[in-house]
Design a protein around this motif. Sequence first.
Motif, PDB file in Angstrom:
ATOM      1  N   THR A  35       4.054 -19.081  -8.268  1.00 15.85           N
ATOM      2  CA  THR A  35       2.897 -18.967  -7.366  1.00 15.85           C
ATOM      3  C   THR A  35       3.097 -17.968  -6.241  1.00 15.85           C
ATOM      4  N   LEU A  36       4.326 -17.557  -5.965  1.00 10.23           N
ATOM      5  CA  LEU A  36       4.590 -16.642  -4.853  1.00 10.23           C
ATOM      6  C   LEU A  36       4.768 -15.195  -5.294  1.00 10.23           C
ATOM      7  N   ILE A  37       4.963 -14.977  -6.584  1.00 14.72           N
ATOM      8  CA  ILE A  37       5.168 -13.621  -7.072  1.00 14.72           C
ATOM      9  C   ILE A  37       3.870 -12.826  -6.997  1.00 14.72           C
ATOM     10  N   ARG A  38       3.979 -11.523  -6.754  1.00  9.61           N
ATOM     11  CA  ARG A  38       2.795 -10.650  -6.659  1.00  9.61           C
ATOM     12  C   ARG A  38       2.902  -9.532  -7.693  1.00  9.61           C
ATOM     13  N   PRO A  39       1.758  -8.927  -8.052  1.00  5.28           N
ATOM     14  CA  PRO A  39       1.784  -7.839  -9.039  1.00  5.28           C
ATOM     15  C   PRO A  39       2.536  -6.618  -8.512  1.00  5.28           C
ATOM     16  N   CYS A  40       3.118  -5.861  -9.420  1.00 10.38           N
ATOM     17  CA  CYS A  40       3.714  -4.572  -9.073  1.00 10.38           C
ATOM     18  C   CYS A  40       2.589  -3.615  -8.652  1.00 10.38           C
ATOM     19  N   VAL A  41       2.915  -2.655  -7.782  1.00  9.71           N
ATOM     20  CA  VAL A  41       1.899  -1.737  -7.269  1.00  9.71           C
ATOM     21  C   VAL A  41       1.274  -0.927  -8.401  1.00  9.71           C
ATOM     22  N   GLY A  42       2.106  -0.343  -9.259  1.00 13.56           N
ATOM     23  CA  GLY A  42       1.572   0.459 -10.367  1.00 13.56           C
ATOM     24  C   GLY A  42       0.717  -0.357 -11.315  1.00 13.56           C
ATOM     25  N   TYR A  43       1.136  -1.594 -11.564  1.00 13.63           N
ATOM     26  CA  TYR A  43       0.369  -2.498 -12.425  1.00 13.63           C
ATOM     27  C   TYR A  43      -1.006  -2.775 -11.818  1.00 13.63           C
ATOM     28  N   CYS A  44      -1.033  -3.084 -10.540  1.00 11.95           N
ATOM     29  CA  CYS A  44      -2.312  -3.345  -9.855  1.00 11.95           C
ATOM     30  C   CYS A  44      -3.213  -2.125  -9.907  1.00 11.95           C
ATOM     31  N   LEU A  45      -2.650  -0.935  -9.685  1.00 15.35           N
ATOM     32  CA  LEU A  45      -3.460   0.283  -9.709  1.00 15.35           C
ATOM     33  C   LEU A  45      -4.078   0.503 -11.083  1.00 15.35           C
ATOM     34  N   ASN A  46      -3.344   0.275 -12.126  1.00 17.62           N
ATOM     35  CA  ASN A  46      -3.892   0.439 -13.476  1.00 17.62           C
ATOM     36  C   ASN A  46      -5.040  -0.530 -13.734  1.00 17.62           C
ATOM     37  N   VAL A  47      -4.846  -1.800 -13.342  1.00 18.53           N
ATOM     38  CA  VAL A  47      -5.898  -2.795 -13.561  1.00 18.53           C
ATOM     39  C   VAL A  47      -7.139  -2.460 -12.745  1.00 18.53           C
ATOM     40  N   MET A  48      -6.958  -2.152 -11.453  1.00 17.26           N
ATOM     41  CA  MET A  48      -8.103  -1.876 -10.588  1.00 17.26           C
ATOM     42  C   MET A  48      -8.806  -0.576 -10.966  1.00 17.26           C
ATOM     43  N   ARG A  49      -8.037   0.444 -11.321  1.00 23.07           N
ATOM     44  CA  ARG A  49      -8.669   1.707 -11.726  1.00 23.07           C
ATOM     45  C   ARG A  49      -9.436   1.550 -13.028  1.00 23.07           C
ATOM     46  N   GLY A  50      -8.954   0.676 -13.908  1.00 24.99           N
ATOM     47  CA  GLY A  50      -9.703   0.410 -15.126  1.00 24.99           C
ATOM     48  C   GLY A  50     -10.975  -0.376 -14.847  1.00 24.99           C
TER      49      GLY A  50
END
Length: 538
Positions: free
Chosen positions: A220-235
């Motif tokens: 529950t405390l882990i967060r997404p990697c920055v590059g991973y988040c950027l790929n998801v949000m840009r998609g």
Amino acid sequence: MVFVHFLLIESDLQICQDRAPTCCTKKMEESYQAAVRRERMQSIQALNFELKYMIVGHTTAFQEAFESFLRLAENRTRSLFEAAYRPMAKEAAEPVKELFTDISLYILGAETTVENAVLRFFDSLFPLVYSRLINPGITDLSEDYTECLRLTRQDINPFGHYSKNMVTELSKSLWASRMLSQALSLGTEVINTTEHAALTKECSRALVRMQYCPHCQGLTLIRPCVGYCLNVMRGCLASVSELDMQWREYISTLEYLTNEMGASHDLEIALTGIWNSINEAILHAQLNGPQLSATVDKVCGQPKRQEGNLSSGHIVPLKKATEAQTLVLAHASLNNKRREFINYMKRSRTFYASIAERLCDGDLVMRDSSTCWNGEDVVESYTSRVVSSGLKAQINNPELKVRGLDPLISNLIDKLQNFNQLDAEKAKLKLERWSSRDTGSGGGRSEELETSGDCDDEDGCQGSGDRIHTADILKDKRTHPENRNEPKPTMKKIVTTTTTSTVKSSSKHSVTGNGSSAALSSSLVILTALAVLWPCPP
């Protein structure tokens, strides 16, 4: 036994499928999908809040300002009739009200033109000027005679070049206000549409995998990697990011329109100068009264007149110091808001190009930790390729498939593109027209300026088109009275010469022996008194 239970639950999952045991159910996945839709909209709204606040706030300030200018201008015009043209002041109130209502509708984007508003006003004004000032003895002002005067106005041009000049000046000045009003409405539409754009199925699943699938493993405390988040949000925001180019151009358009309005006080000057244009037009008609009367009698016949010494009333010019002060304060306040608004909007040029980065900023991702979530496991770094923003770049997005441009966003892009192109073409055309007119020979405008040569439909002017003679219309109305209420066509202009050095009175229009000379003297007194005592609008 417990481990088997986890595996059985896992086999039913559609998104958070993992080799490790899980505590999630299909129903939980559905709840997570609803949650990411809600959270995504709230995140976009949070990003949009300040931008939306500025646009809506400036829209309100703009509307309040021009409504204030309109009220002041209308009051000043009413005061003109009360002070200088009292015999017709009461009857002129309605045409004045209609004129300023039409101007307001034009600025707000209604399908009308400045030319329609101004010429309709002068059509209604001429019967009053003719029967109350030029020939105050007329007692039988029937509906047919009034209609004849309205139509004759379009042929004999009793107000000279002043009515045409008023169309040209108002069209030039009000254009920026109209375009700015449309721009602000369009900006609000862009923001509202992007806030409520629907998530695709692929995007919804990708967001659940990024934000909630770790919870299924107790992370529950882990967060997404920055590059991973950027790929998801840009998609997910691929369609929204396609607004970037037109949004940048839209901001430039806003800046241009705002500067146009603020540079020379065009809106204020145009509106507060209306009374002066109307006054000049009426004086012109009075000075050419005998010639106008002769022409009107030939077309409309001679109405009944009352004999005696008739007076058109005394002139009581009024000063507008209080209104002028209010106008200056309103202008200063609007100018301050303009500067604040455009400075903020210029900083938002890259809003849609950087929206994915802004959503991945803050607490959503892990920036200072040695580990992060990559969609499948906890890792030290995200190793997949990070794609750039934009629809084309998503072909190589490893996290989700983007199938095409959202139809709602596509419609917005078209609207922005059409608006930006229209504004650019109009601005260039106006610059060429006004520059050529300012540098033209003759030292000033011709008294017979054709409106079709100075502005067009978007300005508030109509094309010249085919025009019709008054006599033909009157004949048609007498033959077909049911057509009386149809919209009247624009008249064909009859070139007449009305410039005289001395006004000679026709005997049939003279009530007393020196009637025409008295009218001329009275008109000159009106002109002199108003020039001295009525201050020019600031």
